[in-house]
Design an enzyme around this catalytic site. Sequence first.
Site, PDB file in Angstrom:
ATOM      1  N   SER A 252     -21.592   2.174 -25.391  1.00 25.81           N
ATOM      2  CA  SER A 252     -21.245   1.952 -23.982  1.00 25.81           C
ATOM      3  C   SER A 252     -21.538   0.493 -23.653  1.00 25.81           C
ATOM      4  CB  SER A 252     -22.037   2.921 -23.093  1.00 25.81           C
ATOM      5  OG  SER A 252     -21.671   2.787 -21.732  1.00 25.81           O
TER       6      SER A 252
ATOM      7  N   HIS B  82     -16.954   3.296 -24.200  1.00 26.53           N
ATOM      8  CA  HIS B  82     -16.581   3.558 -22.813  1.00 26.53           C
ATOM      9  C   HIS B  82     -15.690   2.432 -22.301  1.00 26.53           C
ATOM     10  CE1 HIS B  82     -20.356   6.266 -22.143  1.00 26.53           C
ATOM     11  NE2 HIS B  82     -19.347   6.911 -22.680  1.00 26.53           N
TER      12      HIS B  82
ATOM     13  N   ASP C 255     -24.864   9.490 -22.543  1.00 22.57           N
ATOM     14  CA  ASP C 255     -23.687  10.051 -23.214  1.00 22.57           C
ATOM     15  C   ASP C 255     -23.881   9.920 -24.718  1.00 22.57           C
ATOM     16  OD1 ASP C 255     -21.226  11.209 -23.615  1.00 22.57           O
ATOM     17  OD2 ASP C 255     -20.087   9.368 -23.296  1.00 22.57           O
TER      18      ASP C 255
END
Length: 352
Positions: A29, A56, A148
């Site tokens: 991310s 992401h 995540d």
Amino acid sequence: MSSRSDNHSNSAALAAGGRGRDVIVVGASAGGVEALQGFVAGLPHELAASVLVVLHLPPGGSSALPAILQRAGELPVAAARHGEALVHGRVYVAPPNHHLLLLDGTVALSHGPTENGRRPAINALFRSAAIAAGPATTGVLLSGVLDDGVAGLLSIVSRGGTVVVQDPEEALFPTMPRHALASLRVDHVLPVRAIGSLLDKLSREEVEIGSAPAPSRLMRLENDIATTDSPAHARHDPAQLGPVSGFTCPDCDGALVEMSPATRYRCRVGHAWTAEALLNALGGSWERALSIAIRTLDEKAALSKRMADQARERGSTELAGRYNHNAAEAMDAAALLRGPLEVAARQGGETR
């Protein structure tokens, strides 16, 4: 001598029997571009495994990530295409606004419900690989915020796979690696440039696919939701996932059910949240609500002042006074709301 294309995985290769740890799934991310560049630079040119990457990304437009990673290392890198078979020694990158999944030995792209507000989502990729490849899967979690990927790593562990996490001391944003270390048994913690040589060794270790524990019912249900091409076509019953939580989904305002292990939530549409991501999203919701309220109060104060000036020009002193009173009340209320918003902004900066 066999060519690289002769080594591609297919559904037959996923049947019971021995194979190498030849499915590598990677998630990143914030700070992920730099981490992925170092990661790809460390991969050997004859890697006996396929690499699937989720970073992401904003939902719109195209991504330059495949080109960036192609320049960073020796392996061919490309945006993943739906339905293509996995080939050893290649890197497949999730395109914007699509989940990247592994289904029956082939790449799948879906427009399924977001997870933690993201599409592509790391958990979706990791979970699908755990189901499809079991102990042949190695999950790699790199730099990022929130958590995540942690639930996906738990899925990989439950199926006998291997977990590698970037050293948090090296990561630009260490929160995701730290969440992984706090939540599960991590097999290896390494700087990104050292991960490639480890994966090369792991890819040559034979594992027995048939000996892996079967995927849980919840894991399969969540994978089915992720493969749905559109949230509008979702056909799952939230009651199958868990009890009603009492919370609402930040994406659609639907009721969330609570899932375990690792407390997570889903709504009827299929949007998924970890507790950490849900808390962050709810924080964003009230901040947006406060911002709207402040803007409305500022506009009310400005309009009241304008109307007071106009009333004064007409000689209506009493009416001008009422408008000025309304303006003062609106300004006081806006100032009261700005306090919590400024505190939240400072805390957000400290967290990042």
